[in-house]
Design an enzyme around this catalytic site. Structure first.
Site, PDB file in Angstrom:
ATOM      1  N   SER A  73      98.171  51.152  60.688  1.00 56.33           N
ATOM      2  CA  SER A  73      98.671  51.920  61.830  1.00 56.33           C
ATOM      3  C   SER A  73      98.118  51.429  63.163  1.00 56.33           C
ATOM      4  O   SER A  73      98.856  51.298  64.138  1.00 56.33           O
ATOM      5  CB  SER A  73      98.336  53.406  61.658  1.00 56.33           C
ATOM      6  OG  SER A  73      98.922  53.914  60.491  1.00 56.33           O
ATOM      7  N   THR A 128      95.222  60.361  56.689  1.00 56.40           N
ATOM      8  CA  THR A 128      95.194  59.658  55.415  1.00 56.40           C
ATOM      9  C   THR A 128      94.105  60.237  54.518  1.00 56.40           C
ATOM     10  O   THR A 128      93.461  61.237  54.867  1.00 56.40           O
ATOM     11  CB  THR A 128      95.017  58.139  55.634  1.00 56.40           C
ATOM     12  OG1 THR A 128      95.219  57.464  54.385  1.00 56.40           O
ATOM     13  CG2 THR A 128      93.656  57.783  56.196  1.00 56.40           C
ATOM     14  N   LYS A 152      94.747  64.816  53.732  1.00 55.88           N
ATOM     15  CA  LYS A 152      96.141  65.262  53.846  1.00 55.88           C
ATOM     16  C   LYS A 152      96.325  66.734  53.471  1.00 55.88           C
ATOM     17  O   LYS A 152      97.220  67.403  54.003  1.00 55.88           O
ATOM     18  CB  LYS A 152      97.062  64.398  52.976  1.00 55.88           C
ATOM     19  CG  LYS A 152      97.256  62.981  53.489  1.00 55.88           C
ATOM     20  CD  LYS A 152      98.273  62.245  52.630  1.00 55.88           C
ATOM     21  CE  LYS A 152      98.453  60.816  53.091  1.00 55.88           C
ATOM     22  NZ  LYS A 152      99.517  60.132  52.328  1.00 55.88           N
ATOM     23  N   ASN A 159     100.657  64.405  56.807  1.00 56.31           N
ATOM     24  CA  ASN A 159     100.134  63.097  57.222  1.00 56.31           C
ATOM     25  C   ASN A 159     100.542  62.715  58.650  1.00 56.31           C
ATOM     26  O   ASN A 159     100.212  61.636  59.121  1.00 56.31           O
ATOM     27  CB  ASN A 159     100.526  61.995  56.230  1.00 56.31           C
ATOM     28  CG  ASN A 159     102.004  61.681  56.246  1.00 56.31           C
ATOM     29  OD1 ASN A 159     102.817  62.517  56.622  1.00 56.31           O
ATOM     30  ND2 ASN A 159     102.364  60.492  55.832  1.00 56.31           N
ATOM     31  N   GLY A 178     100.179  59.243  39.001  1.00 56.29           N
ATOM     32  CA  GLY A 178      99.290  59.907  39.944  1.00 56.29           C
ATOM     33  C   GLY A 178      99.745  61.331  40.198  1.00 56.29           C
ATOM     34  O   GLY A 178     100.910  61.680  39.950  1.00 56.29           O
ATOM     35  N   ALA A 180     100.398  62.043  47.806  1.00 57.04           N
ATOM     36  CA  ALA A 180     101.502  61.075  47.882  1.00 57.04           C
ATOM     37  C   ALA A 180     102.446  61.250  46.695  1.00 57.04           C
ATOM     38  O   ALA A 180     103.674  61.170  46.842  1.00 57.04           O
ATOM     39  CB  ALA A 180     100.961  59.652  47.923  1.00 57.04           C
ATOM     40  N   TYR A 209     101.120  47.897  49.186  1.00 56.72           N
ATOM     41  CA  TYR A 209     101.786  46.750  49.813  1.00 56.72           C
ATOM     42  C   TYR A 209     100.826  45.579  49.994  1.00 56.72           C
ATOM     43  O   TYR A 209     101.191  44.550  50.566  1.00 56.72           O
ATOM     44  CB  TYR A 209     102.377  47.148  51.170  1.00 56.72           C
ATOM     45  CG  TYR A 209     101.353  47.712  52.135  1.00 56.72           C
ATOM     46  CD1 TYR A 209     100.690  46.894  53.037  1.00 56.72           C
ATOM     47  CD2 TYR A 209     101.024  49.069  52.101  1.00 56.72           C
ATOM     48  CE1 TYR A 209      99.728  47.408  53.894  1.00 56.72           C
ATOM     49  CE2 TYR A 209     100.066  49.587  52.951  1.00 56.72           C
ATOM     50  CZ  TYR A 209      99.425  48.756  53.848  1.00 56.72           C
ATOM     51  OH  TYR A 209      98.469  49.266  54.692  1.00 56.72           O
ATOM     52  N   GLY A 221     105.539  49.035  48.898  1.00 56.64           N
ATOM     53  CA  GLY A 221     105.570  50.146  49.847  1.00 56.64           C
ATOM     54  C   GLY A 221     105.621  49.757  51.315  1.00 56.64           C
ATOM     55  O   GLY A 221     105.467  50.630  52.179  1.00 56.64           O
TER      56      GLY A 221
END
Length: 252
Positions: free
Chosen positions: A16, A60, A64, A85, A127, A131, A208, A229
């Site tokens: 970011s 993050t 969250k 987020n 998971g 997310a 990613y 991602g």
């Protein structure tokens, strides 16, 4: 100068901060993006109080869900998932109002929808964190049935040991929402019967880095459609900017 930022702990390398500061420079926007690495969520109050020019935050791991207690207003997605987020910060006189959103849903849904086929009806979500819940919300909005996979026994989830070849053939969309396989641990991957995958399988990894995780590579070797991602991340950044700039009605 307007200020934006990211809260989390630890932050390490942040996509970011480089993305937004490059955007501000290239588009001549008088703003800056900073990382706020805070060891406890209570520190977010001090960040906001000591930065009166702060207009928005990304959130993050691991905050969250913890940040919810500071949010005045939640988007439907954020409320349903129980995780935020993106925060829009409004200063009304002496009052500061925080509005919470979840861009994981929008980023993921827009990213996976173009590669879904008619035979993709059921998905495994690897998971069970924030997310993963956002991915479940997104998949269900696309009409896909979901099942969580967890390392330990949990309600409404199966364990990796219970994922059989038949389950992989039935739940032929598999989304990795865990950090397994992320750099530098590139030789790791979720324990699955990859031999059961074929051209009808779709593997999506929220990671990613690296571009192709071992999870994706093993699927691709068996003819699966695979995607990482990165596009989701770019879409999320775009959504954050829209929310911070007063277009939050699109997401409320």
């Amino acid at each position: 100068m307007d200020k934006y930022g990211l809260i989390g702990y630890p932050l390490g390398h942040s996509f970011s901060i480089s993305y937004f500061n490059e955007k501000f420079e290239s588009e001549g926007i008088d703003a800056v993006y900073e990382n706020f690495e805070i060891p406890q969520i209570e520190d977010v109050k001090e960040i906001i109080d000591s930065n009166p020019d702060l207009k928005g935050l990304n959130v993050t791991i691991p905050y969250k869900q913890q940040v919810l207690k500071y949010i005045k207003e939640l988007s439907p997605e954020a409320k349903a998932i129980g995780a935020v987020n993106v925060i829009r910060i409004e200063h009304k006189g002496n009052k500061t109002v925080l509005k919470g959103f979840n861009s994981d849903v929008i980023g993921f849904t827009k990213s996976i929808e173009p590669i879904l086929n008619t035979y993709h009806k059921k998905a495994l979500i690897l998971g069970t964190g924030g997310a993963a819940k956002a991915v479940q919300y997104g998949l269900q909005s696309l009409g896909i049935e979901t099942l969580f996979v967890s390392r330990t026994k949990k309600k409404n989830a199966i364990t990796y040991e219970e994922v059989t070849a038949d389950i992989v053939r039935e739940y032929n969309v598999i989304v990795n929402c865990t950090p397994v396989g992320m750099y530098p641990h590139i030789d790791e991957c979720p324990k699955l019967p990859y031999e059961a995958m074929d051209s009808h399988t779709l593997l999506y990894d929220l990671l990613y880095n690296p571009d192709e995780t071992k999870f994706l590579r093993l699927g691709a070797e068996r003819g699966a459609t695979v995607k990482n991602g990165l596009e989701m991340l770019l879409l999320q950044a775009f959504v954050s900017w829209e929310i911070w700039n007063g277009e939050e009605e699109n997401y409320l």
